[in-house]
Design an enzyme around this catalytic site. Structure first.
Site, PDB file in Angstrom:
ATOM      1  N   HIS A 305       0.857  -1.184   0.000  1.00 45.05           N
ATOM      2  CA  HIS A 305       0.000   0.000   0.000  1.00 45.05           C
ATOM      3  C   HIS A 305       0.893   1.234   0.000  1.00 45.05           C
ATOM      4  O   HIS A 305       1.949   1.249   0.610  1.00 45.05           O
ATOM      5  CB  HIS A 305      -0.896   0.010   1.249  1.00 45.05           C
ATOM      6  N   ASP A 363      -8.009  -5.281   0.043  1.00 43.59           N
ATOM      7  CA  ASP A 363      -8.465  -6.111  -1.079  1.00 43.59           C
ATOM      8  C   ASP A 363      -8.141  -7.584  -0.904  1.00 43.59           C
ATOM      9  O   ASP A 363      -8.637  -8.424  -1.644  1.00 43.59           O
ATOM     10  CB  ASP A 363      -7.816  -5.597  -2.376  1.00 43.59           C
TER      11      ASP A 363
HETATM   12  C1  SDX Z   1      -6.233   0.198  -2.809  1.00 43.81           C
HETATM   13  O1  SDX Z   1      -4.403   4.679  -1.954  1.00 43.81           O
HETATM   14  C2  SDX Z   1      -5.352   4.044  -1.329  1.00 43.81           C
HETATM   15  O2  SDX Z   1      -5.769   4.412  -0.243  1.00 43.81           O
HETATM   16  C3  SDX Z   1      -5.926   2.868  -2.072  1.00 43.81           C
HETATM   17  C4  SDX Z   1      -6.951   2.024  -1.316  1.00 43.81           C
HETATM   18  C5  SDX Z   1      -8.207   2.802  -1.043  1.00 43.81           C
HETATM   19  O3  SDX Z   1      -8.942   2.415  -0.115  1.00 43.81           O
HETATM   20  O4  SDX Z   1      -8.514   3.740  -1.827  1.00 43.81           O
HETATM   21  O5  SDX Z   1      -6.397   1.558  -0.082  1.00 43.81           O
HETATM   22  C6  SDX Z   1      -7.385   0.818  -2.132  1.00 43.81           C
HETATM   23  O6  SDX Z   1      -5.961   0.568  -3.919  1.00 43.81           O
HETATM   24  C7  SDX Z   1      -5.389  -0.805  -2.073  1.00 43.81           C
HETATM   25  C8  SDX Z   1      -4.160  -1.279  -2.918  1.00 43.81           C
HETATM   26  C9  SDX Z   1      -4.643  -2.348  -3.875  1.00 43.81           C
HETATM   27  N1  SDX Z   1      -3.601  -2.661  -4.868  1.00 43.81           N
HETATM   28  C10 SDX Z   1      -2.988  -3.876  -4.813  1.00 43.81           C
HETATM   29  O7  SDX Z   1      -3.150  -4.695  -3.911  1.00 43.81           O
HETATM   30  C11 SDX Z   1      -2.070  -4.131  -6.004  1.00 43.81           C
HETATM   31  C12 SDX Z   1      -0.741  -4.723  -5.497  1.00 43.81           C
HETATM   32  N2  SDX Z   1      -0.037  -3.675  -4.758  1.00 43.81           N
HETATM   33  C13 SDX Z   1       0.969  -2.913  -5.500  1.00 43.81           C
HETATM   34  O8  SDX Z   1       0.623  -2.656  -6.830  1.00 43.81           O
HETATM   35  C14 SDX Z   1       1.481  -1.710  -4.702  1.00 43.81           C
HETATM   36  O9  SDX Z   1       1.753  -2.154  -3.436  1.00 43.81           O
HETATM   37  C15 SDX Z   1       0.619  -0.467  -4.613  1.00 43.81           C
HETATM   38  C16 SDX Z   1       0.229   0.055  -5.956  1.00 43.81           C
HETATM   39  C17 SDX Z   1      -0.606  -0.725  -3.806  1.00 43.81           C
HETATM   40  C18 SDX Z   1       1.458   0.619  -3.900  1.00 43.81           C
HETATM   41  O10 SDX Z   1       2.450   0.983  -4.774  1.00 43.81           O
HETATM   42  P1  SDX Z   1       3.548   2.077  -4.323  1.00 43.81           P
HETATM   43  O11 SDX Z   1       3.214   2.756  -3.064  1.00 43.81           O
HETATM   44  O12 SDX Z   1       3.821   2.911  -5.507  1.00 43.81           O
HETATM   45  O13 SDX Z   1       4.737   1.154  -3.929  1.00 43.81           O
HETATM   46  P2  SDX Z   1       5.868   0.781  -4.926  1.00 43.81           P
HETATM   47  O14 SDX Z   1       5.245   0.312  -6.194  1.00 43.81           O
HETATM   48  O15 SDX Z   1       6.859   1.896  -4.957  1.00 43.81           O
HETATM   49  O16 SDX Z   1       6.503  -0.495  -4.199  1.00 43.81           O
HETATM   50  C19 SDX Z   1       7.569  -0.345  -3.296  1.00 43.81           C
HETATM   51  C20 SDX Z   1       8.394  -1.620  -3.465  1.00 43.81           C
HETATM   52  C21 SDX Z   1       8.779  -1.875  -4.933  1.00 43.81           C
HETATM   53  O17 SDX Z   1       9.990  -2.597  -4.919  1.00 43.81           O
HETATM   54  P3  SDX Z   1      11.372  -1.721  -5.168  1.00 43.81           P
HETATM   55  O18 SDX Z   1      11.182  -0.990  -6.467  1.00 43.81           O
HETATM   56  O19 SDX Z   1      11.483  -0.825  -3.964  1.00 43.81           O
HETATM   57  O20 SDX Z   1      12.422  -2.815  -5.221  1.00 43.81           O
HETATM   58  O21 SDX Z   1       7.598  -2.748  -3.073  1.00 43.81           O
HETATM   59  C22 SDX Z   1       7.375  -3.599  -4.179  1.00 43.81           C
HETATM   60  C23 SDX Z   1       7.681  -2.787  -5.430  1.00 43.81           C
HETATM   61  O22 SDX Z   1       8.133  -3.636  -6.477  1.00 43.81           O
HETATM   62  N3  SDX Z   1       5.974  -3.993  -4.139  1.00 43.81           N
HETATM   63  C24 SDX Z   1       5.526  -5.228  -4.352  1.00 43.81           C
HETATM   64  C25 SDX Z   1       4.136  -5.155  -4.162  1.00 43.81           C
HETATM   65  N4  SDX Z   1       3.795  -3.894  -3.854  1.00 43.81           N
HETATM   66  C26 SDX Z   1       4.932  -3.178  -3.844  1.00 43.81           C
HETATM   67  N5  SDX Z   1       6.159  -6.379  -4.691  1.00 43.81           N
HETATM   68  C27 SDX Z   1       5.375  -7.474  -4.832  1.00 43.81           C
HETATM   69  N6  SDX Z   1       4.019  -7.489  -4.660  1.00 43.81           N
HETATM   70  C28 SDX Z   1       3.375  -6.340  -4.325  1.00 43.81           C
HETATM   71  N7  SDX Z   1       2.056  -6.349  -4.174  1.00 43.81           N
END
Ligand code: SDX
Length: 428
Positions: A305, A363
């Site tokens: 998140h 989720d």
């Molecule tokens: C919702 O914003 C909100 O409040 C949203 C929400 C709401 O109520 O409105 O809470 C609802 O959207 C919840 C989130 C649902 N999405 C998912 O579950 C999809 C999977 N999650 C990822 O796509 C990700 O965690 C996000 C999009 C939710 C957050 O992305 P960020 O904050 O931009 O984090 P990031 O992509 O910079 O990740 C940081 C690191 C990265 O690795 P590095 O580049 O640092 O090496 O963590 C890794 C990412 O690759 N990472 C994951 C991961 N999420 C982040 N690796 C594997 N699996 C994951 N799910």
């Protein structure tokens, strides 16, 4: 509000910016004037940007705290229902007994939609994604009511908000019935918000669905958990669209479009599909490895998140609700739930997830719960839309109620071509 200032030294010049502190959360540096100094702040993805001041919702990502108007989500989920929460988010506090009765009556009265809306739906293939249908139906609602709503008048904004909160369950159930090849079911007076939604979703052939109160409470709680979440991507979209003075139904349609993405609201559907693909506990290590592999675009859906770097408090409540629904439905050996629980256990022990502070989000369990409730996976995000409409329209109203609000218009860093002359095509 400013108690201190931030000083910035650029090219032997010193700039000073006020720092404001809210009730909770990080202090903010007001850089509104920096444009006049010839600079812009640069923050793609808004990782370090507070886009507005708001009194609606507070999230502490490090501590896993979520407050709606100061009330902890855990207490709201246990001690109130969605009509309490909708009133609280929009008007600023939980309703008294008489306020709640009035609010429920107003919402119930506004739930039916115009017959013309059914004709709009007939233009969609039954296989079409319900979110696309919702976007179009909100556009149709804008065409019906646009002339009657003056967004500069608070009373008109309140009326528009009640219409949106009231009609979104009806619209959502219509999309489901259409996808099943069935005619829409009309809402009934005397049913609660969640009961009416389940009635419009699952009654058929003239037979009313049996309203199991454990399942009704689960649906109602899912609405509460998804109702608002401060300046997430879709809420920021509604605020930005609303800042131009556009129609509130159209602004919500823009929010629906933003929520559809799998990185945002689409994650519940993607998460269930992922659990189905994993299918058994012994395949979990393979998917954990893929999630950690930079070369692999696969991410563990329902994990991570932007704000929560601790457990999403909604996920904890969602897991409990999931248990209740599975028990009520007699799905004790639900294999998906077992895979989810084991996936959560393994991921929370894995140093990749621990180091990156990736925890289950709202989720992760909502998909299994909605699936057990008989909601098809392609309707999961539409359910999220239903609940979040209350949050969106609360932020829209809060923004327009400020006398200092203005159209949102970010700037950019331009790195394109320097000025150059157009050449005749024969010389290009
Ligand atoms: C919702 O914003 C909100 O409040 C949203 C929400 C709401 O109520 O409105 O809470 C609802 O959207 C919840 C989130 C649902 N999405 C998912 O579950 C999809 C999977 N999650 C990822 O796509 C990700 O965690 C996000 C999009 C939710 C957050 O992305 P960020 O904050 O931009 O984090 P990031 O992509 O910079 O990740 C940081 C690191 C990265 O690795 P590095 O580049 O640092 O090496 O963590 C890794 C990412 O690759 N990472 C994951 C991961 N999420 C982040 N690796 C594997 N699996 C994951 N799910």
């Amino acid at each position: 509000m400013s108690k201190s200032t931030a000083k910035m030294h650029i090219n032997q010049q010193e700039f000073e910016f006020p720092i404001y502190e809210g009730t909770y959360g990080a202090p903010v540096i007001d850089v509104t004037s920096i444009g006049k100094q010839g600079f812009y702040t640069f923050d793609p993805g808004f990782l370090g940007t507070a886009a507005c001041e708001s009194k609606i919702t507070f999230i502490d990502g490090a501590k896993g705290i979520l407050l709606y108007r100061g009330y902890p989500i855990e207490q709201l989920a246990e001690q109130t229902d969605f009509m309490d929460v909708a009133h609280c988010l929009f008007f600023g506090d939980l309703p008294t007994t008489s306020e709640k009765a009035t609010f429920i009556n107003e919402i119930n009265t506004l739930m039916p939609v115009k017959d013309e809306l059914h004709s709009v739906l007939d233009g969609f293939q039954t296989t079409g994604h319900p979110i696309a249908m919702q976007i179009s139906l909100l556009g149709a609602e804008a065409s019906y009511y646009h002339e009657a709503i003056d967004i500069n008048k608070s009373d008109d904004r309140v009326r528009a908000a009640k219409m949106l909160i009231a009609k979104i369950p009806t619209i959502t159930a219509m999309c489901f019935q259409h996808s099943q090849g069935h005619k829409p079911i009309q809402p009934e007076s005397g049913l609660s918000y969640a009961e009416n939604f389940m009635h419009m979703m699952f009654s058929k052939d003239g037979k009313d669905v049996e309203l199991n109160q454990t399942l009704v409470k689960a649906i109602d709680r899912i609405f509460t958990l998804h109702a608002d979440h401060e300046q997430n991507a879709s809420t920021s979209t509604v605020r930005l669209a609303g800042s131009t003075g556009t129609d509130p139904f159209a602004a919500v349609a823009a929010g629906i479009a933003a929520l559809w993405g799998p990185a945002h609201g689409g994650a519940n559907e993607s998460c269930l599909n992922m659990l189905r693909e994993i299918a058994s506990v012994d395949k979990i290590p393979e998917y954990i490895a893929r999630a950690k592999d930079k070369a692999d675009p696969f991410r563990l859906m329902g994990f991570g998140h932007r704000v929560y770097k601790n457990y999403d408090p909604r996920a904890t409540i969602m897991r409990k609700t999931c248990h209740e629904v599975l028990n009520e439905k007699g799905c004790h050996d639900d294999s998906l739930f077992k895979v989810a629980m084991e996936l959560e256990r393994i991921a929370l022990e894995d140093e990749y997830f621990v180091e990156k502070k990736l925890y289950p989000n709202v989720d992760f369990y909502s998909g299994i719960t909605l699936n057990a409730l008989g909601i098809p996976s392609n309707l999961f995000t539409s359910m999220f839309v239903l609940a979040r409409t209350t949050g969106w329209i609360s932020h829209w109203h809060e923004m327009l109620s400020r006398d200092d609000f203005r159209i949102s218009r970010p700037r950019q860093m331009y790195s394109g071509a320097a000025t150059r002359d157009v050449l005749p095509i024969t010389e290009r």
